[in-house]
Motif scaffolding. Structure first.
Motif, PDB file in Angstrom:
ATOM      1  N   PRO A  14     -28.693 -12.648 -34.109  1.00 17.00           N
ATOM      2  CA  PRO A  14     -28.419 -13.198 -32.565  1.00 17.00           C
ATOM      3  C   PRO A  14     -29.583 -14.996 -32.713  1.00 17.00           C
ATOM      4  CG  PRO A  14     -28.278 -11.341 -31.710  1.00 17.00           C
ATOM      5  CD  PRO A  14     -29.502 -11.176 -33.133  1.00 17.00           C
ATOM      6  N   ASP A  15     -28.834 -16.189 -32.674  1.00 13.07           N
ATOM      7  CA  ASP A  15     -29.489 -17.042 -32.782  1.00 13.07           C
ATOM      8  C   ASP A  15     -30.680 -17.823 -31.658  1.00 13.07           C
ATOM      9  OD1 ASP A  15     -29.797 -20.025 -33.235  1.00 13.07           O
ATOM     10  OD2 ASP A  15     -28.808 -20.857 -31.652  1.00 13.07           O
ATOM     11  N   PRO A  16     -31.555 -17.402 -31.400  1.00 16.52           N
ATOM     12  CA  PRO A  16     -32.845 -17.140 -30.811  1.00 16.52           C
ATOM     13  C   PRO A  16     -32.599 -18.014 -29.534  1.00 16.52           C
ATOM     14  CG  PRO A  16     -33.993 -18.296 -32.923  1.00 16.52           C
ATOM     15  CD  PRO A  16     -32.741 -17.770 -33.353  1.00 16.52           C
ATOM     16  N   GLN A  17     -32.187 -19.131 -29.601  1.00 22.35           N
ATOM     17  CA  GLN A  17     -32.104 -20.921 -28.496  1.00 22.35           C
ATOM     18  C   GLN A  17     -31.577 -20.324 -28.016  1.00 22.35           C
ATOM     19  OE1 GLN A  17     -32.551 -24.467 -31.080  1.00 22.35           O
ATOM     20  NE2 GLN A  17     -34.499 -24.274 -30.422  1.00 22.35           N
ATOM     21  N   VAL A  23     -24.111 -16.004 -36.936  1.00 21.53           N
ATOM     22  CA  VAL A  23     -25.149 -17.325 -36.961  1.00 21.53           C
ATOM     23  C   VAL A  23     -24.152 -18.366 -37.429  1.00 21.53           C
ATOM     24  CG1 VAL A  23     -26.613 -18.018 -39.808  1.00 21.53           C
ATOM     25  CG2 VAL A  23     -26.259 -15.717 -39.302  1.00 21.53           C
ATOM     26  N   PRO A  24     -25.772 -20.181 -36.936  1.00 22.18           N
ATOM     27  CA  PRO A  24     -24.452 -20.867 -36.805  1.00 22.18           C
ATOM     28  C   PRO A  24     -24.607 -21.735 -37.921  1.00 22.18           C
ATOM     29  CG  PRO A  24     -26.210 -21.034 -35.385  1.00 22.18           C
ATOM     30  CD  PRO A  24     -26.606 -19.704 -36.721  1.00 22.18           C
ATOM     31  N   ILE A  25     -23.574 -22.860 -38.776  1.00 20.79           N
ATOM     32  CA  ILE A  25     -23.516 -23.602 -40.066  1.00 20.79           C
ATOM     33  C   ILE A  25     -24.615 -24.789 -39.610  1.00 20.79           C
ATOM     34  CG2 ILE A  25     -22.068 -24.902 -41.179  1.00 20.79           C
ATOM     35  CD1 ILE A  25     -19.579 -22.682 -39.404  1.00 20.79           C
ATOM     36  N   TYR A  26     -25.855 -24.583 -40.115  1.00 16.82           N
ATOM     37  CA  TYR A  26     -26.611 -25.541 -40.196  1.00 16.82           C
ATOM     38  C   TYR A  26     -26.720 -27.285 -40.659  1.00 16.82           C
ATOM     39  CZ  TYR A  26     -29.486 -23.348 -37.154  1.00 16.82           C
ATOM     40  OH  TYR A  26     -29.992 -22.018 -36.148  1.00 16.82           O
ATOM     41  N   LEU A  27     -25.369 -27.830 -40.087  1.00 21.96           N
ATOM     42  CA  LEU A  27     -24.945 -29.050 -41.124  1.00 21.96           C
ATOM     43  C   LEU A  27     -25.961 -29.895 -41.376  1.00 21.96           C
ATOM     44  CD1 LEU A  27     -20.997 -28.564 -39.809  1.00 21.96           C
ATOM     45  CD2 LEU A  27     -22.235 -28.621 -42.256  1.00 21.96           C
ATOM     46  N   THR A  28     -26.819 -29.834 -41.548  1.00 25.23           N
ATOM     47  CA  THR A  28     -27.551 -31.734 -41.590  1.00 25.23           C
ATOM     48  C   THR A  28     -28.767 -31.017 -43.248  1.00 25.23           C
ATOM     49  OG1 THR A  28     -30.398 -31.975 -40.717  1.00 25.23           O
ATOM     50  CG2 THR A  28     -29.638 -29.278 -40.574  1.00 25.23           C
ATOM     51  N   SER A  29     -29.151 -31.708 -43.165  1.00 24.04           N
ATOM     52  CA  SER A  29     -28.817 -32.312 -44.716  1.00 24.04           C
ATOM     53  C   SER A  29     -30.677 -32.294 -44.578  1.00 24.04           C
ATOM     54  CB  SER A  29     -28.822 -34.031 -45.738  1.00 24.04           C
ATOM     55  OG  SER A  29     -28.992 -34.985 -44.958  1.00 24.04           O
ATOM     56  N   THR A  30     -31.918 -32.550 -43.514  1.00 24.78           N
ATOM     57  CA  THR A  30     -33.267 -32.960 -43.420  1.00 24.78           C
ATOM     58  C   THR A  30     -32.906 -32.921 -43.021  1.00 24.78           C
ATOM     59  OG1 THR A  30     -34.783 -34.554 -44.026  1.00 24.78           O
ATOM     60  CG2 THR A  30     -32.994 -35.503 -42.908  1.00 24.78           C
ATOM     61  N   TYR A  31     -34.431 -32.425 -41.841  1.00 26.68           N
ATOM     62  CA  TYR A  31     -35.389 -31.435 -41.245  1.00 26.68           C
ATOM     63  C   TYR A  31     -36.486 -32.993 -40.449  1.00 26.68           C
ATOM     64  CZ  TYR A  31     -32.363 -27.815 -42.804  1.00 26.68           C
ATOM     65  OH  TYR A  31     -31.311 -27.279 -43.408  1.00 26.68           O
TER      66      TYR A  31
END
Length: 378
Positions: A14-17, A23-31
């Motif tokens: 489960p997502d800790p936050q 599992v979430p879909i992390y639609l990001t190219s950068t961090y």
């Protein structure tokens, strides 16, 4: 934990936050980075993405491997493995293999200065005889595409170890549920996750699994350097498919065995290829090496290509289409579809005849599938 449990939970806490179970879909190219050189494990999504990480952990677990890598297609996974080779190296490959792999070896990898020797996949001695000082890798599928031959992985692994070369097994047809090549001595396992792992004909993807940390480090470098990685959404879709893999594979196999027994006795079928039939030449090996026989059947029809055309035009549930491993049943004509890249003489030499049909048996009701085939044959 057993396979079914690992398929649902490994890498998918489960997502800790938020506590999200999926599992979430992390639609990001950068961090965002906290400072120069300080990040939270992710910098750029070609290199790594949390959704893909979850998939890669699950892939490693279900193949009983330590390390999994996900790719944008099965051929991307294959290309990355072959990137381990250098100019002057040689591959020994079984002669019954996916046409796309043959095309890659002959029209791309050969340009790197890496050559391939194809040997009779039914004869392990031919593999050893073909090994030369510059041979670095053995490549096989089992069951093979499209003739569903079975390769003795443990015996071939012994040959590979004796000569200090790598053994790579394409496990797409069997899936990790029915066969675990790493347990039998293979060094690397390759998958097209488009097929059974995804399971719903809605993604294109690939995978590589190994337990060798040095190989993993090299492959991880090539994964990032070449960049043929799956999107977060495609990674999520494969994760979703893996959760139900065990349930689906049992149904695929049950239906395939039922249809294979029906087709084996049909007067219009010249020959059938299915490792779950006692008449299959390698039935005992399949029983020993696999925990199930899978959902793929190939058959040759009496009457040649004309009969194949008529048959393909009459099925309603078996859809004429490329690919395999989805919940729906598919019909493929290898000579013009999956193996169309092989020159005709080479194709015929390998036993892929003009009257050969490949069936990917889905999870519809078996009586409906039987009726569909009966109608097409009659």
């Amino acid at each position: 934990m057993e396979f079914e449990t690992r398929a649902i939970h490994e890498g998918q806490q489960p997502d800790p936050q938020t506590g999200a179970v999926i599992v979430p879909i992390y639609l990001t190219s950068t961090y965002e980075q906290q400072a120069i050189g300080q990040h939270k494990g992710y910098e750029y999504s070609r290199t790594g993405n949390p959704t893909r990480t979850a998939l890669e952990e699950a892939l490693g677990s279900i193949e009983n491997g330590k390390f999994g890598l996900a790719f944008a297609s099965g051929l991307a996974a294959t290309t990355t493995v072959l990137s381990l080779l250098k100019n002057g190296d040689r591959i020994v490959a079984g002669d019954d293999l996916y046409g796309g792999t043959y095309r890659l070896l002959e029209r791309v990898v050969k340009n790197w200065g890496v050559t391939t020797t194809y040997v009779d996949i039914d004869n392990l001695n031919d593999f050893e005889t073909a090994i030369q000082p510059n041979t670095k890798l053995i490549w096989v599928e089992t069951p093979t595409n499209p003739l569903l031959k079975i390769v003795d992985i443990a015996a071939l692994a012994n040959i590979a170890r004796k000569h200090n070369i790598l053994l790579v097994v394409d496990n797409t047809f069997a899936s990790p549920y029915f066969q675990k090549p790493l347990d039998l001595g293979a060094d690397i396992v390759v998958h097209s996750t488009t097929k059974y792992l995804g399971g719903h004909s809605d993604i294109i993807g690939g995978a590589v699994v190994t337990s060798n940390e040095q190989l993993y480090t090299e492959l991880k470098f090539y994964q990032n350097a070449i960049g043929a990685v799956p999107s977060p959404f495609d990674s999520w879709l494969v994760l979703r498919g893996i959760k139900t893999l065990a349930v689906r594979m049992r149904e695929h196999e049950k239906n395939a065995l039922f249809l294979a027994k029906f087709l084996e006795k049909h007067p219009k079928v010249e020959r059938i290829y299915y490792p779950g039939l006692a008449s299959h030449e390698q039935y005992q090996l399949a029983k020993a090496q696999m925990s199930g026989f899978g959902g793929m059947i190939s058959l040759e029809l009496k009457g040649g290509f004309a009969e194949v055309e008529r048959f393909a035009s009459r099925t309603k549930l078996f859809l004429l289409a490329e690919s395999l491993g989805g919940v729906e049943s598919l019909l493929c004509y290898p000579a013009k579809m999956t193996h169309g890249s092989l020159p005709e003489a080479e194709r015929l030499k390998r036993g892929i005849k003009d009257n050969l049909i490949r069936l990917s048996v889905g999870i519809e009701h078996p009586l409906d599938l039987q009726a569909d085939l009966e109608n097409a044959l009659n």
